[in-house]
Design a protein around this motif. Structure first.
Motif, PDB file in Angstrom:
ATOM      1  N   ARG A  28       0.926  -1.224   0.135  1.00  0.00           N
ATOM      2  CA  ARG A  28       0.029  -0.164  -0.095  1.00  0.00           C
ATOM      3  C   ARG A  28       0.602   1.361   0.172  1.00  0.00           C
ATOM      4  O   ARG A  28       0.543   2.133  -0.775  1.00  0.00           O
ATOM      5  N   ILE A  29       1.999   1.331   0.606  1.00  0.00           N
ATOM      6  CA  ILE A  29       2.672   2.509   0.917  1.00  0.00           C
ATOM      7  C   ILE A  29       3.594   2.648  -0.393  1.00  0.00           C
ATOM      8  O   ILE A  29       3.461   3.943  -1.072  1.00  0.00           O
ATOM      9  N   GLY A  30       4.045   1.752  -1.132  1.00  0.00           N
ATOM     10  CA  GLY A  30       4.766   1.782  -2.360  1.00  0.00           C
ATOM     11  C   GLY A  30       3.567   2.447  -3.567  1.00  0.00           C
ATOM     12  O   GLY A  30       4.025   3.145  -4.103  1.00  0.00           O
ATOM     13  N   PHE A  31       2.432   1.710  -3.535  1.00  0.00           N
ATOM     14  CA  PHE A  31       1.558   2.397  -4.536  1.00  0.00           C
ATOM     15  C   PHE A  31       1.147   3.638  -4.154  1.00  0.00           C
ATOM     16  O   PHE A  31       1.292   4.599  -5.386  1.00  0.00           O
ATOM     17  N   ALA A  32       0.881   4.138  -3.105  1.00  0.00           N
ATOM     18  CA  ALA A  32       0.509   5.377  -2.560  1.00  0.00           C
ATOM     19  C   ALA A  32       1.472   6.373  -2.799  1.00  0.00           C
ATOM     20  O   ALA A  32       1.446   7.564  -3.301  1.00  0.00           O
ATOM     21  N   PHE A  33       2.930   5.928  -2.613  1.00  0.00           N
ATOM     22  CA  PHE A  33       3.992   6.745  -2.700  1.00  0.00           C
ATOM     23  C   PHE A  33       4.316   7.279  -4.606  1.00  0.00           C
ATOM     24  O   PHE A  33       4.360   8.433  -4.570  1.00  0.00           O
ATOM     25  N   ALA A  34       4.089   6.249  -5.193  1.00  0.00           N
ATOM     26  CA  ALA A  34       4.273   6.308  -6.593  1.00  0.00           C
ATOM     27  C   ALA A  34       3.018   7.556  -7.235  1.00  0.00           C
ATOM     28  O   ALA A  34       3.236   8.254  -7.714  1.00  0.00           O
ATOM     29  N   GLU A  35       1.771   7.274  -6.561  1.00  0.00           N
ATOM     30  CA  GLU A  35       0.638   8.045  -7.111  1.00  0.00           C
ATOM     31  C   GLU A  35       0.819   9.333  -6.640  1.00  0.00           C
ATOM     32  O   GLU A  35       0.475  10.394  -7.225  1.00  0.00           O
ATOM     33  N   GLU A  36       1.104   9.682  -5.373  1.00  0.00           N
ATOM     34  CA  GLU A  36       1.106  10.828  -4.551  1.00  0.00           C
ATOM     35  C   GLU A  36       2.155  11.718  -5.057  1.00  0.00           C
ATOM     36  O   GLU A  36       1.857  13.106  -5.334  1.00  0.00           O
ATOM     37  N   LEU A  37       3.312  11.080  -5.485  1.00  0.00           N
ATOM     38  CA  LEU A  37       4.318  12.097  -5.939  1.00  0.00           C
ATOM     39  C   LEU A  37       4.696  11.922  -7.466  1.00  0.00           C
ATOM     40  O   LEU A  37       5.532  12.659  -8.058  1.00  0.00           O
ATOM     41  N   VAL A  90      16.628   9.841  -9.961  1.00  0.00           N
ATOM     42  CA  VAL A  90      15.222   9.455  -9.770  1.00  0.00           C
ATOM     43  C   VAL A  90      14.018  10.376  -9.258  1.00  0.00           C
ATOM     44  O   VAL A  90      14.686  11.249  -8.363  1.00  0.00           O
ATOM     45  N   ASP A  91      12.839   9.905  -9.322  1.00  0.00           N
ATOM     46  CA  ASP A  91      11.718  10.760  -8.502  1.00  0.00           C
ATOM     47  C   ASP A  91      11.728  10.403  -7.127  1.00  0.00           C
ATOM     48  O   ASP A  91      11.163  11.389  -6.543  1.00  0.00           O
ATOM     49  N   GLY A  92      12.290   9.234  -6.758  1.00  0.00           N
ATOM     50  CA  GLY A  92      12.293   9.265  -5.162  1.00  0.00           C
ATOM     51  C   GLY A  92      13.020   8.047  -4.626  1.00  0.00           C
ATOM     52  O   GLY A  92      13.475   7.202  -5.466  1.00  0.00           O
ATOM     53  N   GLY A  93      13.150   7.957  -3.218  1.00  0.00           N
ATOM     54  CA  GLY A  93      13.992   7.003  -2.586  1.00  0.00           C
ATOM     55  C   GLY A  93      13.334   6.392  -1.476  1.00  0.00           C
ATOM     56  O   GLY A  93      12.827   7.171  -0.785  1.00  0.00           O
ATOM     57  N   ILE A  94      13.431   5.026  -1.125  1.00  0.00           N
ATOM     58  CA  ILE A  94      12.953   4.639   0.007  1.00  0.00           C
ATOM     59  C   ILE A  94      13.734   3.418   0.534  1.00  0.00           C
ATOM     60  O   ILE A  94      14.121   2.750  -0.257  1.00  0.00           O
ATOM     61  N   GLU A  95      14.174   3.625   1.709  1.00  0.00           N
ATOM     62  CA  GLU A  95      15.020   2.789   2.464  1.00  0.00           C
ATOM     63  C   GLU A  95      14.110   2.080   3.359  1.00  0.00           C
ATOM     64  O   GLU A  95      13.188   2.542   4.254  1.00  0.00           O
ATOM     65  N   VAL A  96      14.226   0.587   3.478  1.00  0.00           N
ATOM     66  CA  VAL A  96      13.576  -0.156   4.451  1.00  0.00           C
ATOM     67  C   VAL A  96      14.411  -0.362   5.438  1.00  0.00           C
ATOM     68  O   VAL A  96      15.435  -1.075   5.552  1.00  0.00           O
ATOM     69  N   THR A  97      14.079   0.302   6.703  1.00  0.00           N
ATOM     70  CA  THR A  97      15.168   0.223   7.938  1.00  0.00           C
ATOM     71  C   THR A  97      14.390   0.382   9.222  1.00  0.00           C
ATOM     72  O   THR A  97      13.293   1.286   9.192  1.00  0.00           O
TER      73      THR A  97
END
Length: 486
Positions: A28-37, A90-97
């Motif tokens: 859900r977070i991935g989908f929302a991140f791509a759409e929101e940004l 790129v348009d964004g970055g996410i670190e899982v930590t």
């Protein structure tokens, strides 16, 4: 979504596994991140925790379905995502930590293009709302499509077994892996002049976290250039079970292994990192832990020695030492509210070369104004060589000139009442009142800062003086007695 997502915090995502954060929530977070940004390209990475890989793959599936192409740089520290986001354009970055949180937690740190931070008011809350609104049936169907099996088993996820199949992600044409370590290592080493280095022996403690691989890449470059640094590596290999405990050197009980190794091997100094190595902590040749406050001053000195016409950002908890160094070196000192989002925003506004917090977060203009746990120790190592002094000798004079209590937390039933008691007694006597963050009061030869926690009934106290340790200690005891007089 029938149940609200509860792992969103003010500046990042952090939650207990299964109950707050799992593969469904990550999707859900991935989908929302791509759409929101409106992000078409996103870079992802994960630390060594067993659940980071499964979460990263579910996150990637959501990003893909949200319209983004995903570049996965593999196991990485948070700063590697900061670097890759800007370096790869790129348009964004996410670190899982989950950094230094308990082993039953995980989380994510998110940035926009250019590694600009995302906080509650700058997109994080909107991502949360989109993630919650995503249709349950749609999410279940997509997870089943990407999964190796239709059954998403919580116990298997907790053990680090990914349900999302990388080959199915790759078949979409929107997921690929990319090794970015060489470019990252080259950039990190650009902060120092390798010709300045004289022989050094350094103990490094990665805490079985993500720092080990990054250090190995730096060591390889240094060896190729015949830089005379010898590393003694403690708890070096990545291990998501953390056999030597969660890496959090900010806790005194977690420092002994580094300190003992420094003494045993006769090292010049020691370094310890947290799990995602966005913070580093230093020890002198006698194994003594150096408070982050004094490292801020050292790094300010390192930059101003090279070019005094620079601006330095620092947090308002303790600052007399930092201000003194900056002013004597001809730089410009700028005080800023505590917290990475505030520091980074102010650094961009001022085009400051460096920003530092006493909590061991250090920010660098040429590192997209982001924090790094690798750049600080390199700069300190170079400073030891150019000054031909030990780490202890560089800081002991500063500690004597501006002794500080360190941050002391008090958990209370009524934090507001405690704060008011302190203000009633001390504010009328203060020569300077500073409200940059919490309340800071100055009294000529001593000062203190008092801040309330945003999330729990805790008050955080810092006290410092001008060259008077007994005064600093007496005022600390006096203030704590008043704060805790419930």
């Amino acid at each position: 979504m029938s149940t609200p997502i509860t792992c969103f915090k003010a500046y990042d995502i952090r939650g207990e596994l299964n109950s707050q954060l799992n593969e469904e929530v990550a999707y859900r977070i991935g989908f929302a991140f791509a759409e929101e940004l409106s992000a078409k390209t996103v870079v992802v990475g994960g630390d060594v925790r067993l659940t980071s890989h499964p979460l990263k793959l579910a996150l990637s599936a959501g990003l893909i379905d949200g319209g983004a192409t995903v570049t996965d740089i593999g196991m990485a520290g948070t700063e590697e995502i900061y670097f890759a986001t800007k370096h790869l354009g790129v348009d964004g970055g996410i670190e899982v930590t989950a950094s230094h949180n308990p082993i039953n937690y995980n989380g994510m740190k998110l940035v926009k293009a250019g590694s600009v931070p995302i906080s509650g008011d700058t997109g994080l809350n909107a991502i949360k709302e989109r993630a919650e609104q995503l249709d349950d049936a749609y999410v279940a169907d997509r997870l089943e499509f990407y999964a190796k099996s239709a059954k998403i088993d919580a116990d298997a996820f907790y053990a680090g077994k990914a349900h999302i199949a990388t080959d199915i992600l790759a078949e979409s044409g929107q997921y690929h892996r990319h090794a970015n370590m060489d470019a990252y290592a080259s950039h990190i080493l650009s902060y120092v002049d390798i010709n300045n280095f004289t022989p050094l022996k350094i103990v490094t403690n990665a805490g079985n976290g993500a720092a080990g691989a990054a250090l190995d890449a730096l060591e390889k470059r240094l060896l190729e250039k015949d830089v005379p640094i010898e590393f003694v590596k403690v708890h070096h290999n990545p291990d998501g079970t953390f056999p030597n405990g969660i890496p959090n050197p900010l806790l005194p009980e977690n420092r002994a292994d580094t300190a003992n190794a420094v003494i045993e091997h006769g090292a010049d100094f020691g370094i310890a990192w947290d799990g995602d190595f966005d913070r580093c902590f230093l020890f002198d040749a006698d194994g003594n832990f150096i408070e982050g406050y004094y490292i801020v001053g050292l790094l300010a000195q390192a930059f101003l020695d090279k070019d005094s016409d620079n601006k330095i950002i620092y947090d308002p908890r303790v600052y007399w030492n930092t201000e003194d160094i900056i002013e004597n070196a001809g730089g410009t000192a700028i005080k800023c509210k505590t917290g990475h989002a505030f520091i980074k925003e102010r650094m961009r506004k001022e085009d400051a070369i460096y920003g530092g917090e006493m909590s061991a977060h250090h920010y660098f203009r040429d590192f997209a104004y982001c924090d790094s746990g690798m750049i600080p120790w390199l700069l300190v190592a170079e400073l030891l060589c150019t000054k031909q002094k030990s780490l202890a000798s560089l800081v002991e004079e500063r500690i004597a000139a501006f002794p500080s209590s360190g941050e002391i937390n008090s958990k209370l039933q009524d934090a507001d009442a405690a704060l008011q008691r302190v203000l009633d007694k001390y504010q009328p006597l203060a020569e300077v009142i500073d409200e940059t963050d919490g309340i800071g009061l100055e009294f000529g030869t001593w000062r203190f800062n008092l801040r309330k926690s945003n999330t729990e009934p805790v008050i955080r106290l810092n006290v410092e003086s001008k060259g008077d340790i007994p005064l600093m200690e007496a005022k600390t005891e006096e203030l704590l007695a008043l704060i805790r007089a419930e």
